[in-house]
Structures are given as C-alpha cells and as structure tokens.
Design an enzyme around this catalytic site. Structure first.
Site, short mmCIF file in Angstrom:
data_model
loop_
_atom_site.label_atom_id
_atom_site.label_comp_id
_atom_site.label_asym_id
_atom_site.label_seq_id
_atom_site.Cartn_x
_atom_site.Cartn_y
_atom_site.Cartn_z
N GLU A 217 -3.61 1.79 -7.47
CA GLU A 217 -3.96 2.95 -6.67
C GLU A 217 -2.95 4.08 -6.94
OE1 GLU A 217 -6.47 1.81 -3.01
OE2 GLU A 217 -4.37 1.74 -2.43
N HIS B 26 0.86 -1.19 0.00
CA HIS B 26 0.00 0.00 0.00
C HIS B 26 0.89 1.24 0.00
CE1 HIS B 26 -2.88 3.03 1.24
NE2 HIS B 26 -3.83 2.19 0.85
P1 PGA Z 1 -9.23 6.27 -0.14
O1 PGA Z 1 -8.08 5.23 0.18
O2 PGA Z 1 -10.39 5.48 -0.69
O3 PGA Z 1 -9.54 6.88 1.20
O4 PGA Z 1 -8.66 7.26 -1.12
C1 PGA Z 1 -7.80 4.15 -0.65
C2 PGA Z 1 -6.76 3.28 0.01
O5 PGA Z 1 -6.02 3.77 0.86
O6 PGA Z 1 -6.64 2.09 -0.29
#
Ligand code: PGA
Length: 250
Positions: free
Chosen positions: A163, A93
């Site tokens: 992401e 992450h």
């Molecule tokens: P968010 O976070 O949906 O708050 O942008 C996504 C994540 O941290 O996986």
C-alpha cells in the site's frame, strides 16, 4: 482465488450500522465465493456484533498489541482477538505507522499473532517515490525487519499488502498504476525468496491496496498481478463494493 480484504478503518459508529454493513458484506461474499475470498477487518468493538450477525463472514482485526503484559492500557491482545474469532489481523498499516508503529514494533506484533496462529496481513509501502529507486530500500527494511527471524514454516500464515502511502485514503495524490504494482510485487517476491525459498515465497499472497475502486480493481489483478486487494473506503460503500467484487470474480 483472489483475496478481498475489507478494511472498515474507524467505521461505522454504531453496532446497528455494523450489523447492516456486515449483512450486506456477507451477501456479496456469498455471491462471489467461487473466485473471491472475503475477509472483513472490523474495529475491535464490532467484532462480536459482526460475528453474531454474519456467521459466514471471515473476520479480521486492524491491529494488535505488541505486548504480553496486561499492563497495556487501551490495547487488545492476540489472545483476545483469537477468542473473538478474528482469523486475520492487519499490522503495519500506514495509518498505524503514522501513529508511531516502527518496523520493530510491527515485528513484535507479528510475533504475537504467530503465537496465536492468526493470519497476518502485513502492510508495507513507501512514503513517496524517487527516480533513483531509493524507495525500494524502505520496503526492504519493512519486510526484513518483520520477517528475518520468522521460521520458514510460519510464512504460510503471511499475507503482504503493498500500500503506497501516496495512494491511500482521502489524502491520496494518485492511484498506483498496475505496472507500478506489478514491479513492486516482483520485488517483494524476490525479498521473500531470499528470506526463505522460491516455493515458500510463491505461496505468500501479495495484495495491492490504496484507492482501489470498482473501476480499477480488476486491472491490479490482471496487469498488476496482485493476489487480491485491500480495500478501505469502498468497503463501506456497499453498492460500489458489490460492483468491485463482481469485477474480480473471474
Ligand atoms: P483506501 O484505503 O482504499 O481508502 O485508499 C486503503 C487502506 O487503508 O487499507
């Protein structure tokens, strides 16, 4: 079937709050179970509470130790996660990478999870975008370092979450567009094909995460061609989460 992975991040603060959140999340998961497979990635300290409160909720953790040696103060091993019924675990992450997780460390974590047969949610994402497309090499490095030595058969335990860093959390500058998501999913699928074969690569779910909410969720699936979503802040806001889940129940 779409995957909806709730990342509770470092919340909530108390077991009592975790119980409430778990019950409400489980109820949403049950309502939409025909088309949406829910996984709740909760803080280590809440794993037992959530498992006992919401028995139907599929559980995940948010990180794992890369080490095998017990001389790893403050860390949690893959074996511990397994014993607490965490079937999934997030690695790589961006918030963990920001604390120092390198691609090599993420690879070691992935190996620990494979040893214990825990489903891997490997997060990848670029820091920023440039018009020349150099950011693609950042994604390539993240994926290849993690997966180059992984046997093809083990890829069935893999989920990739794209992401982009600029779209995550309260500091996000903007949300990715479904078109940006789709392009990246094609790119990641190609990398996976090169590492294995087309059939294996097709079977790996590729999710989108980063400021997903009840308004934009469905578009990442229909136009963005994501296999599901990794949801942070909205997974803690039950009313919004219920609307979001409903919006992808098709
Ligand atoms: P968010 O976070 O949906 O708050 O942008 C996504 C994540 O941290 O996986």
């Amino acid at each position: 079937m779409k995957l909806l992975i709730a990342n509770w991040k470092m919340a909530p603060e108390t077991p009592a709050q975790a119980k409430l959140l778990a019950k409400a999340t489980a109820a949403i998961a049950r309502t939409h179970k025909k088309n949406v497979a829910f996984v709740a990635c909760v803080p280590f300290v809440h794993l037992t509470t959530v498992a006992a409160t919401a028995r139907t909720l599929v559980l995940g953790a948010q990180d794992v130790s890369a080490g095998l040696n017990i001389a790893s103060t403050g860390q949690v091993s893959a074996g511990m996660l397994k014993s607490l019924n965490a079937a999934y675990c997030i690695i790589g992450h961006s918030e963990s990478r920001a604390r120092g997780d390198t691609n090599e460390l993420v690879k070691a974590k992935l190996e620990r999870l494979l040893e214990k047969k825990i489903q891997i949610i490997l997060c990848v994402g670029e820091k920023s975008r440039d018009v020349q497309g150099w950011y693609l090499s950042e994604i390539k490095d993240q994926i290849e370092t993690a997966l180059l030595e992984v046997p093809k058969a083990a890829l069935k335990r893999l989920i990739i979450a794209y992401e982009p860093l600029w779209a995550i959390g309260s500091a996000a500058t903007r949300v990715a567009t479904p078109a940006e998501c789709r392009e990246m999913i094609i790119f990641i699928r190609k990398l996976l094909t090169d590492l294995s074969d087309e059939k294996t690569a097709r079977a790996v779910p590729i999710l989108y995460g980063g400021s997903v909410d009840e308004e934009n969720a469905a578009s990442f699936i229909t136009e963005g061609e994501a296999g599901g979503l990794l949801v942070g802040r909205v997974s803690l806001a039950i009313k919004q989460l219920a609307v979001l889940a409903k919006s992808i129940n098709f």
